[in-house]
Design a protein around this motif. Structure first.
Motif, short mmCIF file in Angstrom:
data_model
loop_
_atom_site.label_atom_id
_atom_site.label_comp_id
_atom_site.label_asym_id
_atom_site.label_seq_id
_atom_site.Cartn_x
_atom_site.Cartn_y
_atom_site.Cartn_z
N GLN A 160 103.71 158.26 50.90
CA GLN A 160 102.81 158.38 52.05
C GLN A 160 101.50 157.66 51.80
O GLN A 160 100.96 157.01 52.70
N ASP A 161 100.96 157.72 50.58
CA ASP A 161 99.71 157.01 50.28
C ASP A 161 99.93 155.51 50.20
O ASP A 161 99.10 154.72 50.67
N ARG A 162 101.06 155.09 49.61
CA ARG A 162 101.34 153.65 49.53
C ARG A 162 101.56 153.06 50.91
O ARG A 162 101.06 151.97 51.21
N VAL A 163 102.30 153.77 51.76
CA VAL A 163 102.59 153.26 53.11
C VAL A 163 101.33 153.19 53.94
O VAL A 163 101.04 152.17 54.60
N LEU A 177 99.79 149.60 55.24
CA LEU A 177 99.65 149.31 56.67
C LEU A 177 98.21 148.92 57.00
O LEU A 177 97.95 147.96 57.74
N LYS A 178 97.24 149.65 56.43
CA LYS A 178 95.83 149.36 56.69
C LYS A 178 95.47 147.96 56.19
O LYS A 178 94.80 147.19 56.90
N ASN A 179 95.96 147.60 54.99
CA ASN A 179 95.62 146.30 54.42
C ASN A 179 96.33 145.14 55.11
O ASN A 179 96.01 143.98 54.84
N ASN A 180 97.27 145.44 55.97
CA ASN A 180 97.96 144.40 56.74
C ASN A 180 97.55 144.43 58.22
O ASN A 180 98.25 143.88 59.07
N GLY A 181 96.44 145.11 58.51
CA GLY A 181 95.90 145.12 59.87
C GLY A 181 96.67 145.97 60.85
O GLY A 181 96.58 145.74 62.07
N ILE A 182 97.44 146.91 60.38
CA ILE A 182 98.22 147.79 61.26
C ILE A 182 97.56 149.17 61.21
O ILE A 182 97.58 149.84 60.17
N ALA A 183 96.99 149.57 62.30
CA ALA A 183 96.28 150.85 62.35
C ALA A 183 97.17 151.91 62.96
O ALA A 183 97.64 151.77 64.10
N SER A 216 103.77 147.74 47.63
CA SER A 216 102.51 147.74 46.90
C SER A 216 101.39 148.00 47.91
O SER A 216 101.60 147.97 49.12
N LEU A 217 100.19 148.22 47.43
CA LEU A 217 99.09 148.56 48.32
C LEU A 217 98.67 147.41 49.23
O LEU A 217 98.07 147.62 50.28
N ASN A 218 98.99 146.17 48.84
CA ASN A 218 98.64 145.02 49.69
C ASN A 218 99.78 144.62 50.62
O ASN A 218 99.70 143.60 51.30
N GLY A 219 100.86 145.40 50.62
CA GLY A 219 101.95 145.14 51.55
C GLY A 219 103.10 144.34 50.96
O GLY A 219 104.10 144.11 51.66
#
Length: 505
Positions: A45-48, A52-58, A110-113
């Motif tokens: 849940q934290d990784r997803v 998503l945030k780091n790829n511009g998906i809010a 990963s955290l950057n998608g």
């Protein structure tokens, strides 16, 4: 809104499809995962969310619930990151949920998608084909492995943006051209390197021809390890089905090469004598294949056999008999294949020179304690015992013997004979014969039967040792091209079963 996508979990050697369901509804913003996830899966849940945030998906500030069904199977591993992200995106209306129907996914975020490779992709893709999925989405790093499965469309993605793009329009995916890399040929160990030791090489050939277990006894430096390491060179090449079966095992164990994932050679496993029983048989909370299973269709070589712990050795007894490892846990019972040749090597005493009293420094008590580390039930399961004679100067200067290629031709001929004989049975080799099959296929002449009766009475064979003697005689007869087991075949087999009269005191 509700959406779901297929994923899978691997328990032992079995792959279970998992429905990853997501619901995005009104309520206080939260992210909940249910369905018996492990702590490792809950971290998704934290990784997803971060990916998503780091790829511009809010994501909308709503209540997000993810369920992994069925709930009675524990979910482990990082491979659920990608299906969790996809189901949430569909439930949030960012992608069409209909695009997830008939799709199986796996991968770690990963955290950057970026999407990283995970172990066990091959069996997951095979299960996707069995489930008749439209396609399977896997990390790009697993594509070489996933493409080994015929008749199954596989999409490899490198990051979350590619995943969203191809889920919106799967037909837009263009498969990268993966060039087959020509790996440098590894050095082939050849039997011609072994000077002398003709009786040892004969025993090895018989063991390989019938898939029998072999024990080599001799002083240090006599060539036992040298002979064992050359056994794969005289085994017939793997069929594609066998290669795929082995690749599946190594994929689950996470031992596949990233450059050439298909297992093309028969395995040769040589664990150190400090290996635990669990390392040999497999195990863990989520049981994984051990050395016994990793040697499937190949050779398990145990050097310095008495140095292994008693528990590690005794755990071999059931796999040697049934050709499968049964591991029972509270969560279930797991079966791992274990069809291998056991090749073991040992010294006759702690110093290695018994019964040469000019060199041996051990007392009879020390010799007895050393040899008695091997139990009689384990010895009964070893079909042959070959003696490695001490190396002399003359043998070192002798001419080279037969090459591995010449021996392999004879072995392949005997294998073909056995496959034809047992085409209506569920076995391939003489070493697998059981019960009524032994009576049906191990026919002896009158002289051979008389010799068997005499040997049984004088040598005190157990029923198991007697049956293994018959199977060994069957293989020797096959090498000689005889349909009937004759006296000389039984005599040679007896010579490989008389080791306890010389060493065990």
């Amino acid at each position: 809104m509700f959406a779901s996508v297929l994923s899978a979990v691997i328990l032992g050697m079995e792959v279970y499809p998992i429905q990853v369901e997501a619901d995005v509804s009104d309520g206080l913003p939260s992210f909940t995962m249910v369905g018996f996830p492990s702590a490792q899966v809950k971290e998704a849940q934290d990784r997803v969310r971060t990916a998503l945030k780091n790829n511009g998906i809010a994501l909308p500030p709503k209540r997000i619930t993810v369920n992994l069904a069925p709930a009675d199977i524990k979910k482990q591993g990082a491979g659920f990151d990608v299906p969790v992200a996809a189901s949430i995106l569909a439930a949030a209306g960012i992608i069409e949920k209909e695009n997830l129907y008939g799709v199986m996914m796996a991968g770690e975020l990963s955290l950057n998608g970026e999407i990283h490779a995970v172990s066990g992709i091959l069996p997951i893709v095979i299960r996707a084909r069995e489930e008749k999925c439209r396609f399977c989405m896997v990390p790009a790093g697993n594509m070489k492995e996933a493409r080994l499965v015929p008749d199954m469309k596989v999409i490899g993605v490198k990051n979350m943006k590619e995943m969203v793009c191809f889920l919106k329009e799967p037909k837009s995916y263009k498969e990268d051209l993966y060039q087959e890399e020509t790996l440098p040929a590894s050095e082939i160990l050849d039997f011609s390197d072994i000077r002398g030791q003709e009786s040892l090489k004969r025993a090895v050939e018989i063991a390989v021809s019938g898939f029998h277990n072999l024990l080599m006894i001799g002083p240090p430096g006599a060539g036992k390890t040298m002979a064992a390491s050359r056994i794969p060179g005289i085994l017939p090449p793997l069929t594609f089905e066998e290669s795929l079966e082995l690749t599946k095992i190594y994929s689950i164990a996470g031992l596949l090469s990233s450059t050439d994932p298909l297992i093309r050679k028969r395995p040769f496993r040589s664990p150190h004598h400090t290996s635990s029983a669990q390392a040999l048989a497999g195990g863990g909370r989520n049981p994984r294949p051990g050395e016994i299973t990793l040697a499937h269709r190949g050779v398990l070589f145990l050097d310095e056999l008495p140095e292994f712990s008693r528990r590690s050795l005794e755990i071999l007894r059931q796999p040697l008999e049934e050709r499968v490892v049964h591991i029972s846990r509270v969560s279930g019972t797991y079966d791992f294949p274990a069809d291998f040749i056991l090749c073991a090597a040992m010294n006759p005493c702690p110093c290695g020179h018994y019964p040469d009293m000019n060199k041996c420094r051990c007392t009879l008590g020390q010799v007895s304690r050393y040899l008695n580390r091997l139990s009689q039930p384990l010895l009964d399961r070893l079909d042959l015992c070959a003696e490695a004679e001490p190396v002399s100067f003359g043998s070192m200067q002798g001419r080279k013997g037969e090459t591995s290629g010449e021996i392999r031709k004879r072995v392949e001929k005997v294998h073909e004979l056995q496959k034809e004989r047992y085409k209506n049975e569920k076995i391939q080799f003489n070493g697998e014969l059981k019960g009524k099959q032994i009576e049906a296929y191990c026919k002896t002449d009158s002289q051979g039967k008389a010799l068997l009766e005499q040997a049984f009475d004088k040598m005190g064979f157990s029923a198991r040792a007697y049956h293994r003697l018959l199977k060994l005689s069957r293989t020797i007869a096959d090498i000689e091209g005889s349909d009937l087991i004759k006296k000389n075949h039984i005599g040679e087999a007896l010579s490989y079963r008389a080791f306890d009269k010389k060493y065990w005191i």
